[in-house]
Write a protein that holds these residues in place. Structure first.
Motif, PDB file in Angstrom:
ATOM      1  N   GLY A 124      -6.402  -4.541  -4.995  1.00  0.00           N
ATOM      2  CA  GLY A 124      -7.803  -4.151  -5.104  1.00  0.00           C
ATOM      3  C   GLY A 124      -8.209  -3.912  -6.548  1.00  0.00           C
TER       4      GLY A 124
ATOM      5  N   TYR B  65       0.256  13.854  -1.501  1.00  0.00           N
ATOM      6  CA  TYR B  65      -0.302  12.544  -1.152  1.00  0.00           C
ATOM      7  C   TYR B  65      -0.386  12.427   0.376  1.00  0.00           C
ATOM      8  CZ  TYR B  65      -1.813   7.828  -1.913  1.00  0.00           C
ATOM      9  OH  TYR B  65      -2.592   6.700  -1.958  1.00  0.00           O
TER      10      TYR B  65
ATOM     11  N   GLY C 124     -10.957   0.082   2.438  1.00  0.00           N
ATOM     12  CA  GLY C 124     -10.578  -0.694   1.241  1.00  0.00           C
ATOM     13  C   GLY C 124      -9.304  -1.475   1.509  1.00  0.00           C
ATOM     14  N   HIS C 125      -8.307  -0.793   2.046  1.00  0.00           N
ATOM     15  CA  HIS C 125      -7.063  -1.480   2.404  1.00  0.00           C
ATOM     16  C   HIS C 125      -7.340  -2.537   3.475  1.00  0.00           C
ATOM     17  CE1 HIS C 125      -5.463   2.659   1.261  1.00  0.00           C
ATOM     18  NE2 HIS C 125      -4.760   1.881   0.454  1.00  0.00           N
TER      19      HIS C 125
ATOM     20  N   LYS D 156     -10.163  -1.779  -7.532  1.00  0.00           N
ATOM     21  CA  LYS D 156     -10.308  -0.348  -7.850  1.00  0.00           C
ATOM     22  C   LYS D 156      -9.244   0.044  -8.883  1.00  0.00           C
ATOM     23  CE  LYS D 156      -9.143   3.312  -5.294  1.00  0.00           C
ATOM     24  NZ  LYS D 156      -8.554   4.321  -6.226  1.00  0.00           N
TER      25      LYS D 156
ATOM     26  N   THR E 295       0.851  -1.202   0.000  1.00  0.00           N
ATOM     27  CA  THR E 295       0.000   0.000   0.000  1.00  0.00           C
ATOM     28  C   THR E 295       0.882   1.246   0.000  1.00  0.00           C
ATOM     29  OG1 THR E 295      -0.129   0.638   2.350  1.00  0.00           O
ATOM     30  CG2 THR E 295      -1.477  -1.241   1.676  1.00  0.00           C
TER      31      THR E 295
ATOM     32  N   HIS F 179      -7.563   3.004   4.597  1.00  0.00           N
ATOM     33  CA  HIS F 179      -9.012   3.103   4.815  1.00  0.00           C
ATOM     34  C   HIS F 179      -9.605   1.702   4.750  1.00  0.00           C
ATOM     35  CE1 HIS F 179      -9.027   2.563   0.488  1.00  0.00           C
ATOM     36  NE2 HIS F 179      -8.343   3.683   0.322  1.00  0.00           N
TER      37      HIS F 179
ATOM     38  N   GLY G 258      -0.245   3.673   2.060  1.00  0.00           N
ATOM     39  CA  GLY G 258      -0.658   4.278   3.322  1.00  0.00           C
ATOM     40  C   GLY G 258      -1.910   5.125   3.193  1.00  0.00           C
TER      41      GLY G 258
ATOM     42  N   ALA H 134     -16.010   5.111  -4.495  1.00  0.00           N
ATOM     43  CA  ALA H 134     -14.961   4.134  -4.204  1.00  0.00           C
ATOM     44  C   ALA H 134     -14.003   4.721  -3.181  1.00  0.00           C
ATOM     45  CB  ALA H 134     -14.207   3.787  -5.490  1.00  0.00           C
ATOM     46  N   MET H 135     -13.704   3.966  -2.139  1.00  0.00           N
ATOM     47  CA  MET H 135     -12.773   4.489  -1.128  1.00  0.00           C
ATOM     48  C   MET H 135     -11.417   4.704  -1.757  1.00  0.00           C
ATOM     49  SD  MET H 135     -13.615   2.771   2.449  1.00  0.00           S
ATOM     50  CE  MET H 135     -15.249   2.948   3.146  1.00  0.00           C
TER      51      MET H 135
ATOM     52  N   PRO I 123     -12.457  -7.230  -4.230  1.00  0.00           N
ATOM     53  CA  PRO I 123     -13.479  -6.292  -4.724  1.00  0.00           C
ATOM     54  C   PRO I 123     -13.330  -4.872  -4.180  1.00  0.00           C
ATOM     55  CG  PRO I 123     -14.435  -7.930  -3.241  1.00  0.00           C
ATOM     56  CD  PRO I 123     -13.012  -8.322  -3.446  1.00  0.00           C
ATOM     57  N   ILE I 124     -13.886  -3.922  -4.923  1.00  0.00           N
ATOM     58  CA  ILE I 124     -13.838  -2.507  -4.516  1.00  0.00           C
ATOM     59  C   ILE I 124     -14.701  -2.287  -3.274  1.00  0.00           C
ATOM     60  CG2 ILE I 124     -14.360  -0.133  -5.216  1.00  0.00           C
ATOM     61  CD1 ILE I 124     -14.141  -0.978  -8.114  1.00  0.00           C
ATOM     62  N   VAL I 125     -14.147  -1.603  -2.288  1.00  0.00           N
ATOM     63  CA  VAL I 125     -14.932  -1.206  -1.117  1.00  0.00           C
ATOM     64  C   VAL I 125     -15.363   0.250  -1.322  1.00  0.00           C
ATOM     65  CG1 VAL I 125     -14.922  -0.872   1.390  1.00  0.00           C
ATOM     66  CG2 VAL I 125     -13.691  -2.806   0.371  1.00  0.00           C
TER      67      VAL I 125
ATOM     68  N   GLN J 223      -4.063  -1.862 -12.982  1.00  0.00           N
ATOM     69  CA  GLN J 223      -2.839  -2.199 -12.238  1.00  0.00           C
ATOM     70  C   GLN J 223      -2.716  -3.708 -12.038  1.00  0.00           C
ATOM     71  OE1 GLN J 223      -1.088   0.103  -8.775  1.00  0.00           O
ATOM     72  NE2 GLN J 223      -2.332  -1.362  -7.659  1.00  0.00           N
TER      73      GLN J 223
ATOM     74  N   TYR K  80      -2.024  -9.360  -2.471  1.00  0.00           N
ATOM     75  CA  TYR K  80      -3.419  -8.929  -2.555  1.00  0.00           C
ATOM     76  C   TYR K  80      -3.511  -7.522  -3.145  1.00  0.00           C
ATOM     77  CZ  TYR K  80      -4.165 -13.066   0.183  1.00  0.00           C
ATOM     78  OH  TYR K  80      -4.194 -14.383   0.578  1.00  0.00           O
TER      79      TYR K  80
HETATM   80  P1  AMP Z   1      -2.871   2.323  -2.639  1.00  0.00           P
HETATM   81  O1  AMP Z   1      -2.501   2.557  -1.212  1.00  0.00           O
HETATM   82  O2  AMP Z   1      -3.838   3.308  -3.194  1.00  0.00           O
HETATM   83  O3  AMP Z   1      -1.670   2.094  -3.514  1.00  0.00           O
HETATM   84  O4  AMP Z   1      -3.665   0.960  -2.651  1.00  0.00           O
HETATM   85  C1  AMP Z   1      -3.110  -0.214  -2.113  1.00  0.00           C
HETATM   86  C2  AMP Z   1      -3.987  -1.373  -2.495  1.00  0.00           C
HETATM   87  O5  AMP Z   1      -5.285  -1.190  -1.935  1.00  0.00           O
HETATM   88  C3  AMP Z   1      -4.155  -1.511  -4.006  1.00  0.00           C
HETATM   89  O6  AMP Z   1      -4.121  -2.884  -4.356  1.00  0.00           O
HETATM   90  C4  AMP Z   1      -5.503  -0.906  -4.233  1.00  0.00           C
HETATM   91  O7  AMP Z   1      -6.162  -1.407  -5.384  1.00  0.00           O
HETATM   92  C5  AMP Z   1      -6.233  -1.317  -2.969  1.00  0.00           C
HETATM   93  N1  AMP Z   1      -7.386  -0.439  -2.751  1.00  0.00           N
HETATM   94  C6  AMP Z   1      -7.367   0.918  -2.710  1.00  0.00           C
HETATM   95  N2  AMP Z   1      -8.632   1.386  -2.551  1.00  0.00           N
HETATM   96  C7  AMP Z   1      -9.443   0.305  -2.525  1.00  0.00           C
HETATM   97  C8  AMP Z   1     -10.861   0.127  -2.398  1.00  0.00           C
HETATM   98  N3  AMP Z   1     -11.696   1.160  -2.291  1.00  0.00           N
HETATM   99  N4  AMP Z   1     -11.343  -1.136  -2.402  1.00  0.00           N
HETATM  100  C9  AMP Z   1     -10.513  -2.191  -2.531  1.00  0.00           C
HETATM  101  N5  AMP Z   1      -9.175  -2.099  -2.640  1.00  0.00           N
HETATM  102  C10 AMP Z   1      -8.646  -0.864  -2.646  1.00  0.00           C
END
Ligand code: AMP
Length: 279
Positions: A146, A70, A35-36, A148, A28, A33, A30, A182-183, A173-175, A152, A144
């Motif tokens: 997401g 960010y 979703g993570h 969203k 991630t 939320h 960071g 979308a979060m 799945p998208i949360v 990627q 793992y």
């Molecule tokens: P990021 O921190 O934005 O790079 O996201 C880290 C991981 O969390 C990535 O695999 C994203 O696809 C996933 N992710 C971010 N937002 C969501 C969401 N709303 N639902 C599901 N997975 C998410």
């Protein structure tokens, strides 16, 4: 939960646990939320050890202001990860991940050239650089991601193939917020007015699925753009309706294979992405 700042700390912490069974990994940037959290929960359910990383990777930001703005919430991130049962979190400095500049150039063909690839030059190359490094440090059995970030996932799978990596990529799945948005870590950067407008994105995509019974693909693309652009806070950067594997545009709902609509919307200075499955 162990917090590791260096690659050697991380490798030691993981090697102490490898005999317990599979290692699951959640990378991630960071500002975590729900979703993570859903990725961590899934990873917890499927592995003996859960490793997460929190690293805002400079090489994937084509927009330096986006990198500067960010959100960074390290303490809250550590607390959330611990509460979800994460065993090890890697929170490195940029120098730790890139002791030397990474000059590797990946070629993902069409899947890297369309949509996000076309609008964020260098973005996926940076994603592949950091994820391949993290995979090398962690050596996970499963990682793992997401949905969203739909494109990627295709990039990561292609990267694994190119590098001969055999770990399993698990798609989650998208949360969404209660109003459908979308979060995203970037949602915290929206003004109250922008935040109030943003749910129109998912609402429109969801409505377009119902309209597909009578509207063809071209008409659907046009309608989605018009609906969203009619809100003066929102500006569609692209909306495409694509094959889920090749990411090439489809021209008919009869297309053989699963179809997704992928969107990027500029909301003031904040860029949001989302997607929906048509079939
Ligand atoms: P990021 O921190 O934005 O790079 O996201 C880290 C991981 O969390 C990535 O695999 C994203 O696809 C996933 N992710 C971010 N937002 C969501 C969401 N709303 N639902 C599901 N997975 C998410």
């Amino acid at each position: 939960m162990k917090i590791c700042r260096t690659v050697s700390e991380l490798k030691n912490a993981i090697s102490e646990r490898r005999s317990l069974g599979s290692i699951g990994f959640v990378p991630t940037m960071g500002a975590l939320h729900a979703g993570h959290a859903s990725l961590i929960e899934r990873c917890r359910a499927e592995n003996a050890t859960v490793v997460a990383s929190v690293f805002v990777n400079p090489t994937q930001f084509n927009d330096k202001n986006d990198l500067k703005n960010y959100p960074r919430t390290e303490e809250a991130d550590a607390a959330l990860l611990e509460s979800k049962g994460c065993d090890i979190v890697f929170m490195p400095s940029v120098e730790e991940v890139y002791p030397e500049p990474d000059t590797r150039v990946f070629d993902f063909g069409t899947i890297g050239a369309v949509m996000e690839g076309a609008h964020r030059p260098g973005h996926f190359n940076g994603v592949a650089q950091v994820v391949s490094r993290l995979f090398d440090f962690v050596n996970p059995d499963k990682a793992y991601f997401g949905e969203k970030d739909f494109q990627q996932i295709a990039i990561i799978k292609s990267m694994c193939k190119q590098l001969g990596l055999t770990l399993e990529i698990v798609e989650c799945p998208i949360v969404r917020e209660a109003d459908g948005l979308a979060m995203s870590s970037r949602n915290t950067l929206l003004s109250p007015e922008q935040r109030a407008a943003a749910p129109v994105i998912h609402m429109t995509l969801a409505a377009s699925v119902a309209r597909k019974e009578w509207a063809d693909v071209e008409e659907t693309k046009k309608w989605v753009k018009e609906q969203i652009d009619s809100n003066n806070m929102l500006k569609v950067e692209y909306y495409d309706i694509v094959d889920s594997l090749t990411l090439c545009s489809v021209d008919s709902w009869e297309h053989d294979g699963s179809i997704y609509g992928c969107i990027a919307v500029q909301v003031g200075d904040v860029r949001l992405i989302d997607n929906i499955r048509y079939k």
